[in-house]
Design a protein around this motif. Structure first.
Motif, PDB file in Angstrom:
ATOM      1  N   UNK A 183     -23.469 -42.409  18.094  1.00  0.00           N
ATOM      2  CA  UNK A 183     -22.504 -41.840  18.953  1.00  0.00           C
ATOM      3  C   UNK A 183     -23.199 -40.764  19.981  1.00  0.00           C
ATOM      4  N   UNK A 184     -24.329 -40.278  19.462  1.00  0.00           N
ATOM      5  CA  UNK A 184     -25.149 -39.546  20.760  1.00  0.00           C
ATOM      6  C   UNK A 184     -25.632 -40.646  21.754  1.00  0.00           C
ATOM      7  N   UNK A 185     -25.960 -41.656  21.293  1.00  0.00           N
ATOM      8  CA  UNK A 185     -26.384 -42.831  22.453  1.00  0.00           C
ATOM      9  C   UNK A 185     -25.220 -43.235  23.105  1.00  0.00           C
ATOM     10  N   UNK A 186     -23.949 -42.685  22.905  1.00  0.00           N
ATOM     11  CA  UNK A 186     -22.802 -43.204  23.756  1.00  0.00           C
ATOM     12  C   UNK A 186     -22.491 -44.678  23.205  1.00  0.00           C
ATOM     13  N   UNK A 187     -22.625 -45.048  22.194  1.00  0.00           N
ATOM     14  CA  UNK A 187     -22.058 -46.258  21.639  1.00  0.00           C
ATOM     15  C   UNK A 187     -20.816 -45.840  20.896  1.00  0.00           C
ATOM     16  N   UNK A 188     -19.719 -46.930  20.913  1.00  0.00           N
ATOM     17  CA  UNK A 188     -18.466 -46.731  20.306  1.00  0.00           C
ATOM     18  C   UNK A 188     -18.710 -47.093  18.820  1.00  0.00           C
ATOM     19  N   UNK A 189     -18.096 -46.229  18.035  1.00  0.00           N
ATOM     20  CA  UNK A 189     -17.949 -46.509  16.630  1.00  0.00           C
ATOM     21  C   UNK A 189     -16.580 -46.503  16.257  1.00  0.00           C
ATOM     22  N   UNK A 190     -16.252 -47.661  15.295  1.00  0.00           N
ATOM     23  CA  UNK A 190     -14.820 -47.723  14.685  1.00  0.00           C
ATOM     24  C   UNK A 190     -15.280 -47.940  13.188  1.00  0.00           C
ATOM     25  N   UNK A 191     -14.545 -46.714  12.436  1.00  0.00           N
ATOM     26  CA  UNK A 191     -14.770 -46.974  10.975  1.00  0.00           C
ATOM     27  C   UNK A 191     -13.471 -47.513  10.421  1.00  0.00           C
ATOM     28  N   UNK A 192     -13.348 -48.640  10.218  1.00  0.00           N
ATOM     29  CA  UNK A 192     -12.509 -49.460   9.561  1.00  0.00           C
ATOM     30  C   UNK A 192     -12.742 -50.530   8.899  1.00  0.00           C
ATOM     31  N   UNK A 193     -12.082 -51.223   8.103  1.00  0.00           N
ATOM     32  CA  UNK A 193     -12.440 -52.454   7.260  1.00  0.00           C
ATOM     33  C   UNK A 193     -12.459 -53.601   8.040  1.00  0.00           C
ATOM     34  N   UNK A 194     -13.195 -54.599   7.745  1.00  0.00           N
ATOM     35  CA  UNK A 194     -13.127 -55.950   8.601  1.00  0.00           C
ATOM     36  C   UNK A 194     -13.442 -57.080   7.590  1.00  0.00           C
ATOM     37  N   UNK A 195     -13.062 -58.341   8.188  1.00  0.00           N
ATOM     38  CA  UNK A 195     -13.230 -59.589   7.079  1.00  0.00           C
ATOM     39  C   UNK A 195     -14.459 -60.159   7.420  1.00  0.00           C
ATOM     40  N   UNK A 196     -14.876 -61.123   6.696  1.00  0.00           N
ATOM     41  CA  UNK A 196     -15.992 -62.016   6.685  1.00  0.00           C
ATOM     42  C   UNK A 196     -15.841 -62.971   7.954  1.00  0.00           C
ATOM     43  N   UNK A 216     -19.804 -53.327  22.926  1.00  0.00           N
ATOM     44  CA  UNK A 216     -20.771 -52.050  22.496  1.00  0.00           C
ATOM     45  C   UNK A 216     -19.915 -51.099  21.314  1.00  0.00           C
ATOM     46  N   UNK A 217     -19.298 -52.002  20.583  1.00  0.00           N
ATOM     47  CA  UNK A 217     -18.463 -51.231  19.482  1.00  0.00           C
ATOM     48  C   UNK A 217     -19.215 -51.406  17.962  1.00  0.00           C
ATOM     49  N   UNK A 218     -19.742 -50.601  17.315  1.00  0.00           N
ATOM     50  CA  UNK A 218     -20.235 -50.883  16.132  1.00  0.00           C
ATOM     51  C   UNK A 218     -18.841 -50.458  15.068  1.00  0.00           C
ATOM     52  N   UNK A 219     -18.689 -51.565  14.247  1.00  0.00           N
ATOM     53  CA  UNK A 219     -17.644 -51.414  13.147  1.00  0.00           C
ATOM     54  C   UNK A 219     -18.078 -51.500  11.902  1.00  0.00           C
ATOM     55  N   UNK A 220     -17.581 -50.320  10.561  1.00  0.00           N
ATOM     56  CA  UNK A 220     -18.273 -50.103   9.753  1.00  0.00           C
ATOM     57  C   UNK A 220     -16.989 -49.638   8.680  1.00  0.00           C
ATOM     58  N   UNK A 221     -16.866 -50.134   7.587  1.00  0.00           N
ATOM     59  CA  UNK A 221     -15.840 -49.379   6.690  1.00  0.00           C
ATOM     60  C   UNK A 221     -15.875 -48.052   6.584  1.00  0.00           C
ATOM     61  N   UNK A 222     -14.551 -47.652   6.511  1.00  0.00           N
ATOM     62  CA  UNK A 222     -14.510 -45.979   6.621  1.00  0.00           C
ATOM     63  C   UNK A 222     -14.777 -45.618   5.048  1.00  0.00           C
TER      64      UNK A 222
END
Length: 288
Positions: free
Chosen positions: A221-234, A196-202
């Motif tokens: 966030x309003x829809x109660x989804x988790x958001x993580x702002x961080x880098x990720x790899x391919x 349930x976590x959305x990950x996108x570059x900070x």
């Protein structure tokens, strides 16, 4: 194609009568910034966000604010009206202007006024884009752009090359990678979903501070989804449950394949689909 009415330095003109000096620094130096605002139901989407980012881009480049800046909303609305746009986009470009000759040094702002150009793009069916039902395929490429991607400049040569690399590989777009981590797409912000976590570059100088990105993360966030702002790899993206991109022209667009590897089931995921619905619904309500 119907002749558009465009805006050039205070005048509304037929597009074939619009002219810019050969000494304009946007043409010679890519010394300019731009914004693209979507139109849905004849109304402007996220206009305030685009106007604020435009002012920031100008300030970051020490570019004078053109006199028309406080009246940009009226100019946008007039172009929508004159061109009968129900669904589409308005492109705005401001350059440092056209001095008397070419020079690397910035011209005297007292003697050289900024160039301001706006035009419309009519895109019926923008919101009901069938591509959103099947998703897009992306490839990864090395990010070779300059270091200030947070400024929305018109120097778009490498992103254009990236789009062509994707096309040559039978894909729809490219995600750019720097120091092993995804920065963003060629003209959009990039996301993956795990559980349930959305990950996108900070945010930082490495990526554009997307206006659609800010709205989508707020809705998530309003829809109660988790958001993580961080880098990720391919590699992490290929193992994700879902992936998607956001931009002013694609809204929320599912990504179903990265470098040949299927994401999740290889079909658009439920979180991306829900976010697209919410974004379109809320944006239509808030359009001006």
């Amino acid at each position: 194609m119907t002749m558009r009415t465009v805006y050039v330095n205070g005048d509304y003109l037929p597009e074939n009568e619009a002219k810019i000096s050969i000494f304009d620094r946007g043409f010679l130096m890519a010394d300019g910034v731009y914004e693209v605002t979507s139109v849905l139901d004849g109304k402007l989407i996220d206009f305030d966000g685009h106007a604020k980012r435009l002012a920031r881009s100008l300030d970051e480049l020490d570019m004078p604010h053109p006199a028309v800046l406080p009246n940009l909303l009226e100019v946008h609305r007039e172009l929508v009206r004159l061109n009968g746009i129900e669904e589409g986009m308005i492109y705005l470009q401001i350059t440092r202007g056209a001095p008397d000759d070419r020079d690397f040094a910035f011209p005297d702002p007292e003697a050289t006024t900024p160039t301001v150009v706006l035009f419309t793009q009519n895109k019926p069916g923008l919101a009901d884009n069938p591509v959103a039902q099947k998703g897009i395929k992306v490839i990864s490429i090395e990010d070779q752009r300059w270091a200030r991607r947070d400024i929305k400049t018109v120097q778009l040569l490498y992103p254009s090359m990236g789009k062509m690399m994707a096309k040559a590989a039978g894909a729809d777009d490219a995600w750019m990678v720097e120091d092993g981590a995804v920065t963003e797409g060629t003209s959009n912000n990039a996301y993956i979903v795990k559980g349930n976590t959305i990950i996108t570059r900070n945010l930082g100088n490495e990526i554009l501070h997307g206006i659609t990105r800010a709205a989508v993360l707020r809705f998530a966030r309003e829809a109660q989804m988790q958001v993580e702002e961080r880098s990720f790899t391919i590699a992490e993206a290929q193992e994700a449950d879902e992936a998607f991109i956001t931009s002013a022209s694609t809204f929320v667009m599912p990504v179903v394949e990265i470098d040949g590897a299927k994401i999740g089931t290889g079909t658009p995921g439920s979180i991306a689909g829900r976010l697209r619905e919410i974004y379109l619904e809320e944006s239509r309500k808030a359009g001006i």
